[in-house]
Design a protein around this motif. Structure first.
Motif, mmCIF file in Angstrom:
data_model
loop_
_atom_site.group_PDB
_atom_site.id
_atom_site.type_symbol
_atom_site.label_atom_id
_atom_site.label_comp_id
_atom_site.label_asym_id
_atom_site.label_seq_id
_atom_site.Cartn_x
_atom_site.Cartn_y
_atom_site.Cartn_z
ATOM 1 N N THR A 46 -9.022 -2.262 5.147
ATOM 2 C CA THR A 46 -8.065 -3.269 5.625
ATOM 3 C C THR A 46 -8.110 -3.453 7.137
ATOM 4 O OG1 THR A 46 -6.395 -1.523 5.494
ATOM 5 C CG2 THR A 46 -6.437 -3.134 3.713
ATOM 6 N N ARG A 84 -10.189 -1.697 -0.198
ATOM 7 C CA ARG A 84 -9.382 -0.694 0.491
ATOM 8 C C ARG A 84 -9.580 -0.786 2.007
ATOM 9 N NH1 ARG A 84 -12.034 2.018 -3.558
ATOM 10 N NH2 ARG A 84 -10.807 2.996 -5.228
ATOM 11 N N GLU A 124 -9.424 1.242 9.177
ATOM 12 C CA GLU A 124 -8.248 1.565 8.364
ATOM 13 C C GLU A 124 -8.532 1.290 6.899
ATOM 14 O OE1 GLU A 124 -3.740 0.361 9.041
ATOM 15 O OE2 GLU A 124 -4.746 -1.030 7.675
ATOM 16 N N THR A 149 -6.398 6.133 8.748
ATOM 17 C CA THR A 149 -6.775 5.461 9.992
ATOM 18 C C THR A 149 -7.708 6.380 10.762
ATOM 19 O OG1 THR A 149 -4.576 4.470 10.022
ATOM 20 C CG2 THR A 149 -5.864 4.306 12.045
ATOM 21 N N ARG A 189 -2.461 5.305 3.421
ATOM 22 C CA ARG A 189 -3.356 4.720 4.426
ATOM 23 C C ARG A 189 -4.188 5.816 5.049
ATOM 24 N NH1 ARG A 189 0.654 0.777 5.924
ATOM 25 N NH2 ARG A 189 -0.198 -1.290 5.493
ATOM 26 N N PRO A 228 0.845 -1.208 0.000
ATOM 27 C CA PRO A 228 0.000 0.000 0.000
ATOM 28 C C PRO A 228 0.876 1.252 0.000
ATOM 29 C CG PRO A 228 -0.722 -1.546 1.693
ATOM 30 C CD PRO A 228 0.595 -2.048 1.172
ATOM 31 N N SER A 253 -6.471 1.202 3.105
ATOM 32 C CA SER A 253 -5.159 1.198 2.465
ATOM 33 C C SER A 253 -5.368 1.279 0.966
ATOM 34 C CB SER A 253 -4.395 -0.095 2.766
ATOM 35 O OG SER A 253 -4.369 -0.362 4.135
#
Lengths: 470, 470
Positions: free
Chosen positions: A251, A249, A286, A224, A222, A219, A288
């Motif tokens: 994750t 996406r 999350e 979060t 990201r 990745p 990614s």
């Protein structure tokens, strides 16, 4: 063959560096990570190659001596701990720690069983690839153990369990023969998929000595976020929307209650609450993306804004830096340790069909509260996989040993509830010796018999990790 | 039990509608899809429920009568065709075609073995979900057969083989007992993963009667491109770049040679060449995204522009409409049929570690040209999975029956080459009866023996699909 001569034979195979016979040195190999089981091995054998493993297993097979395969010894169900008979050989694979190769274009790496997971993650990253298996013990667990327990962790939602990451295996069979199934193929339909038998068998069918693992694109960005929610039902609605909008996406999707957060804040002075005020539940989400830039963050924000507007969620904080992202993750990752600081607790590693998780939590919470007033629920886990670590802490002020006596009735309530909801009493930790008896209550006799048939077919003398799983 | 009374017993179980005993009606069940095998069953049994399957299997087991499970009968290796002895029961599952349920929030569907794949795709889509399994026979193949052969197809690159789509199974064992493993869990580590045994076993270990399948978010946008390239090596470079940039958005990556294109253009008058001029090789590339809009197309264009600039590719055409996207796909999908119109050919379904595919093609092409001058290679397949349909057409003007005699030496050259490159001689079609002998040359005796041990443990009387796989 007498015991003495068995160890002499093994010494010839592995050399003095590969054999530990002094009980003073047994401790790290004879006790499990949670210190629940203390075994007494006949010896600890540390072979350095597949050929050595094969010769040791053959020698033990001829002597009908039991073998307990062991990796980093971080398992949570005692599968790698010998019994107290003084008659079992611990076969520790840690010296078999070579990375045999990375084929970046094939997106594979070939690794020996004793490789520490974090080292493999790092090697993959240096080759521009992602090895997605990730779990709390990654700094010391070894890949052979990960595969033998079909480890889960935080990336299952997107990348699957350890099983899904395996293309090929090398296994030393209970006879001491070496099965070379080290293929690096995405497709191979030439008969029974034998590797599946050994993955998750917790060393009861043979010794995994090496594997070909799948790698993925790294990745490049990201996002979060910590999300505040009223209850787990709302978390399920958010999961549904996030999956629909973000697809692969997405994750990470981890649930934890406010009581989990309070334990982390209490026991980790550096931990910071994600919001100025507290909420009943949180989700660590999350995203990614293989594309660099702000795409993942923009998408996360748009999903969360819509969810906020429609009152699916109560608040959300998207990490503004890598440091903040790590801080958010640590809120989730520190829960186990925080709970340990708080004192003994009764742990459960359960899975439930995702749609029914909220219902499971409220029904089981209520039942436990009735039967054991004052117990404090430490509910967290991989919601995206339907996997909860549904742990029970004692009422405040309860003496640890008093509470320990209640583990059997509490397990009964939780596991019976899991069964009613069509779930599993071991989602990602395996059975080992901890749940070997317990599973007989929940698995059909027919399924247990099928497992026994496989066991007898592959290990007729029953030397591979007896007393575990079956 | 005499034969007469066996059929009487079966008639009692399945009723007259479920039993065909007239040889005049056997044809659709007694011949395989490619018309390579013509069997002669004792009877064709068409049960309508799992309970009926169980009772039929138990009755056959007691009579030691062989059972040949059959779904849509579209298999390519004769696994579902009875032998010519007149003593085997064809157990056709087509009447078991209920969709037992869709749980959208759990992203699962529970289906019976006889459901036609395309119907399940449609049902999933109506629930806002994607069932990604997709292959040429989807309009008539049945999911039980797909799972029994661990079917591949065009979506494996992103979603895995049929095996990866299964969370749970219901299986009638060779004893006639029903194993209910219909779980809808992403994680369940409570012992051996028994379902893996039956997936890809081609009916030799039991009869799959139902399954819980994984569903995925429905893509909301797609980009489809045909790319022109100098050679397969360049296609591998493009694959590497496309994966790195697009990650899991890359849902299709199919290679075909210009000769494949020429056959399609010759035999399908509506087919249109994708470029004004011709190139040596082509890749059909597809991106999918859960986000609507132009993102997938923009990303495809940027990957292809960079590849063009760096001379990885020679030209590219991105579909400007859904119609054009379908036209691009048909260039790939019509190859098999076009080749059939051209006359008999010798088919191979091989996989190779992806990094070595280009080398495999040039080495094997050269060897075949030396040994069989003038043969025309029809090379195409799922490059993203390392899976080639590496077919050999006769030199122009060769009489079909003359060329048929060369199939053994040509198979030998191709499969020996596959073995040298660490590949598989059956990537996605299975062994059935077609490759049952051939595989003995390439699989180790140890692995064959392991398979036999499993077979004997589960099917001690050898009644399940004898003469297939093993």
């Amino acid at each position: 063959m007498k015991m003495r001569s068995l160890l002499d034979e093994i010494r010839i195979i592995v050399g003095p560096a590969g054999l530990i016979t002094s009980p003073h040195e047994f401790a790290p190999y004879a006790t499990d990570w949670r210190k629940r089981y203390v075994g007494k091995p006949l010896a600890v054998v540390r072979p350095a190659s597949t050929a050595e493993v094969a010769r040791v297993v053959r020698t033990c097979s001829e002597a009908r001596t039991a073998i307990v395969p062991q990796g980093g010894n971080t398992g949570l169900c005692g599968a790698a701990t010998p019994d107290a008979s003084g008659s079992q050989i611990v076969l520790n694979l840690s010296r078999m720690n070579r990375l045999r190769g990375i084929d970046a274009r094939n997106n594979t790496m070939t690794v020996e069983a004793g490789c520490v997971l974090a080292n493999l993650q790092k090697a993959a990253e240096e080759a521009g690839r992602l090895l997605p298996l990730s779990l709390a013990a990654e700094g010391s667990c070894e890949i052979g153990g990960n595969l033998s327990t079909n480890a889960g962790g935080t990336a299952v939602l997107r990348y699957g369990n350890a099983r899904e990451l395996v293309l090929g295996l090398e296994v030393v069979l209970p006879s001491g023969e070496i099965w070379d199934g080290l293929r690096g193929l995405r497709k191979d339909n030439t008969g029974y998929d034998l590797k599946q038998l050994f993955i998750g068998a917790e060393g009861t069918l043979g010794v995994i000595t090496a594997a070909v693992l799948k790698l993925f694109p790294l990745p490049k960005s990201r996002a979060t976020a910590v999300v505040a929610l009223q209850n787990p039902e709302k978390a399920l609605t958010l999961l549904d929307r996030a999956l629909g909008a973000c697809g692969e996406r997405l994750t990470g999707f981890e649930l934890f209650s406010d009581f989990c957060l309070s334990l982390v804040l209490k026991h980790f002075k550096d931990a910071a609450a994600p919001f100025p005020r507290r909420f009943p539940h949180y989700v660590l989400m999350e995203l990614s993306d293989t594309q660099p830039g702000e795409g993942a963050r923009t998408l996360a924000e748009s999903v969360l804004e819509a969810a906020l507007e429609e009152e699916v969620i109560l608040d959300a904080a998207v990490a503004q830096s890598e440091t903040q992202a790590r801080a958010f993750w640590s809120l989730r990752e520190f829960i186990s340790e925080a709970q340990a600081h708080e004192g003994p607790n009764i742990k459960h590693d359960v899975s439930i069909p995702i749609a029914r998780i909220a219902e499971f939590i409220s029904a089981t919470d209520a039942e436990l509260a009735r039967a054991h007033p004052g117990v404090r629920m430490v509910t967290f886990g991989h919601l995206g996989d339907g996997n909860l670590h549904y742990n029970v802490s004692p009422p405040e002020g309860t003496a640890p040993d008093v509470f320990a006596n209640e583990s059997a009735p509490i397990n009964r309530i939780v596991h019976d509830s899991v069964a009613r909801f069509g779930g599993s009493i071991s989602a990602e930790h395996g059975l080992g010796q901890l749940k070997r008896e317990e599973i007989r209550r929940y698995k059909s006799p027919l399924e247990l018999e099928l497992m026994l048939k496989i066991k007898r077919a592959l290990d007729p003398y029953g030397i591979m990790n007896p007393g575990k799983v079956l």
